[in-house]
Design a protein around this motif. Structure first.
Motif, mmCIF file in Angstrom:
data_model
loop_
_atom_site.group_PDB
_atom_site.id
_atom_site.type_symbol
_atom_site.label_atom_id
_atom_site.label_comp_id
_atom_site.label_asym_id
_atom_site.label_seq_id
_atom_site.Cartn_x
_atom_site.Cartn_y
_atom_site.Cartn_z
ATOM 1 N N MET A 146 0.756 -0.904 -0.080
ATOM 2 C CA MET A 146 -0.084 0.125 -0.041
ATOM 3 C C MET A 146 0.790 1.337 -0.019
ATOM 4 S SD MET A 146 -2.998 1.424 2.529
ATOM 5 C CE MET A 146 -3.507 -0.205 3.332
ATOM 6 N N PRO A 147 0.553 2.169 -0.962
ATOM 7 C CA PRO A 147 1.297 3.606 -1.059
ATOM 8 C C PRO A 147 1.182 4.371 0.307
ATOM 9 C CG PRO A 147 -0.179 3.465 -2.702
ATOM 10 C CD PRO A 147 -0.386 2.285 -1.615
ATOM 11 N N ASN A 148 2.265 5.149 0.816
ATOM 12 C CA ASN A 148 2.227 5.915 1.977
ATOM 13 C C ASN A 148 0.786 6.505 2.051
ATOM 14 O OD1 ASN A 148 4.706 5.153 2.885
ATOM 15 N ND2 ASN A 148 5.418 6.773 1.690
ATOM 16 N N PRO A 149 0.490 6.735 3.578
ATOM 17 C CA PRO A 149 -0.742 7.513 3.807
ATOM 18 C C PRO A 149 -0.822 9.147 3.204
ATOM 19 C CG PRO A 149 -0.365 6.329 5.721
ATOM 20 C CD PRO A 149 0.975 6.373 4.639
ATOM 21 N N ILE A 150 -1.865 9.437 2.736
ATOM 22 C CA ILE A 150 -1.860 10.856 2.240
ATOM 23 C C ILE A 150 -2.205 11.536 3.613
ATOM 24 C CG2 ILE A 150 -2.816 12.489 1.217
ATOM 25 C CD1 ILE A 150 -3.504 10.187 -1.059
ATOM 26 N N ALA A 151 -1.407 12.424 4.176
ATOM 27 C CA ALA A 151 -1.568 13.149 5.389
ATOM 28 C C ALA A 151 -2.156 14.543 5.055
ATOM 29 C CB ALA A 151 -0.223 13.362 6.280
ATOM 30 N N VAL A 152 -3.169 15.068 5.831
ATOM 31 C CA VAL A 152 -3.882 15.827 5.648
ATOM 32 C C VAL A 152 -4.039 16.685 6.886
ATOM 33 C CG1 VAL A 152 -6.121 16.816 4.814
ATOM 34 C CG2 VAL A 152 -5.227 14.929 3.716
ATOM 35 N N PRO A 153 -3.376 17.938 7.302
ATOM 36 C CA PRO A 153 -3.453 18.419 8.375
ATOM 37 C C PRO A 153 -4.610 19.241 8.535
ATOM 38 C CG PRO A 153 -1.407 19.138 7.178
ATOM 39 C CD PRO A 153 -2.283 18.326 6.326
ATOM 40 N N VAL A 154 -5.170 19.361 9.857
ATOM 41 C CA VAL A 154 -6.497 20.154 10.070
ATOM 42 C C VAL A 154 -6.409 20.910 11.377
ATOM 43 C CG1 VAL A 154 -8.984 19.849 10.619
ATOM 44 C CG2 VAL A 154 -7.766 18.143 9.152
ATOM 45 N N THR A 155 -6.331 22.179 11.140
ATOM 46 C CA THR A 155 -6.042 23.174 12.287
ATOM 47 C C THR A 155 -7.563 23.824 12.453
ATOM 48 O OG1 THR A 155 -5.673 25.038 10.805
ATOM 49 C CG2 THR A 155 -3.616 23.537 11.835
ATOM 50 N N VAL A 156 -7.385 24.558 13.858
ATOM 51 C CA VAL A 156 -8.478 25.139 14.324
ATOM 52 C C VAL A 156 -8.514 26.743 14.120
ATOM 53 C CG1 VAL A 156 -10.072 25.744 16.243
ATOM 54 C CG2 VAL A 156 -8.928 23.606 15.994
ATOM 55 N N ASN A 157 -9.424 27.388 13.580
ATOM 56 C CA ASN A 157 -9.611 28.949 13.330
ATOM 57 C C ASN A 157 -10.351 29.336 14.495
ATOM 58 O OD1 ASN A 157 -9.942 31.435 12.639
ATOM 59 N ND2 ASN A 157 -10.529 31.123 10.448
ATOM 60 N N LYS A 158 -9.869 30.062 15.398
ATOM 61 C CA LYS A 158 -10.560 30.464 16.421
ATOM 62 C C LYS A 158 -11.154 31.867 16.357
ATOM 63 C CE LYS A 158 -7.860 28.050 19.858
ATOM 64 N NZ LYS A 158 -7.013 28.067 20.935
ATOM 65 N N SER A 159 -10.857 32.543 15.062
ATOM 66 C CA SER A 159 -11.363 33.765 14.892
ATOM 67 C C SER A 159 -12.630 33.923 14.169
ATOM 68 C CB SER A 159 -10.418 34.353 13.929
ATOM 69 O OG SER A 159 -10.390 34.100 12.352
ATOM 70 N N THR A 160 -13.335 32.568 13.807
ATOM 71 C CA THR A 160 -14.753 32.606 13.472
ATOM 72 C C THR A 160 -15.609 32.124 14.748
ATOM 73 O OG1 THR A 160 -14.464 30.229 12.918
ATOM 74 C CG2 THR A 160 -13.897 31.754 11.281
ATOM 75 N N THR A 161 -16.858 32.472 14.400
ATOM 76 C CA THR A 161 -17.782 32.049 15.374
ATOM 77 C C THR A 161 -18.794 31.334 14.778
ATOM 78 O OG1 THR A 161 -17.536 34.224 16.810
ATOM 79 C CG2 THR A 161 -19.590 32.939 17.180
ATOM 80 N N TRP A 163 -15.968 28.492 16.185
ATOM 81 C CA TRP A 163 -14.785 27.917 15.592
ATOM 82 C C TRP A 163 -14.825 27.033 14.486
ATOM 83 C CZ3 TRP A 163 -11.787 26.590 20.674
ATOM 84 C CH2 TRP A 163 -11.400 27.823 21.499
ATOM 85 N N SER A 164 -13.916 27.245 13.461
ATOM 86 C CA SER A 164 -14.045 26.349 12.277
ATOM 87 C C SER A 164 -12.611 25.590 11.996
ATOM 88 C CB SER A 164 -14.192 27.179 10.955
ATOM 89 O OG SER A 164 -13.299 28.306 10.913
ATOM 90 N N LEU A 165 -12.874 24.278 11.420
ATOM 91 C CA LEU A 165 -11.597 23.653 10.858
ATOM 92 C C LEU A 165 -11.173 23.885 9.591
ATOM 93 C CD1 LEU A 165 -12.987 20.075 12.097
ATOM 94 C CD2 LEU A 165 -11.648 21.524 13.468
#
Length: 125
Positions: A1-16, A18-20
């Motif tokens: 199997m090929p290497n996993p495709i890593a997808v970073p997910v961060t948090v945007n605290k400037s929205t109400t 908060w959003s990913l």
């Protein structure tokens, strides 16, 4: 199997609320995730990256509660029966995986999904 495709997910605290923010591997680092054609199944991993001092995790996965599930397809019907997708599995709360079969010669397609997490007690989408 090929290497996993890593997808970073961060948090945007400037929205109400908060959003990913998903940083895919597409052009310009936008949310698109490009899966190259391959005869082998490929794994996509969404990794929740929290700021120092933050606590949280992706929401539990639930097919019966798609509006609160940590991962859900936004299209109906969900593409699980097409292109070898399987339901993602939560690992340690900060990672969700999905297997994708995108064989050589197949047609390209786009799938839209939603991620949900709870960070510092706040719901994030």
């Amino acid at each position: 199997m090929p290497n996993p495709i890593a997808v970073p997910v961060t948090v945007n605290k400037s929205t109400t609320p908060w959003s990913l923010v998903v940083r895919g591997n597409g052009v310009g680092g936008g949310p698109e995730i490009q899966v190259a054609q391959n005869a082998l199944m490929q794994t996509i991993e969404w990794n929740l990256e929290l700021a120092a001092g933050d606590t949280g995790s992706f929401n539990a996965l639930s097919l019966s509660s798609p509006t609160t599930s940590g991962f859900s397809w936004t299209a109906s019907p969900a593409p699980t029966a097409f292109n070898g997708f399987t339901e993602p599995a939560a690992q340690n709360g900060k990672q969700i995986q999905c297997n994708d079969m995108n064989p050589v010669g197949s047609q390209s397609a786009s799938w839209t999904y939603k991620l949900r997490a709870t960070v510092n007690g706040n719901p994030c989408e």
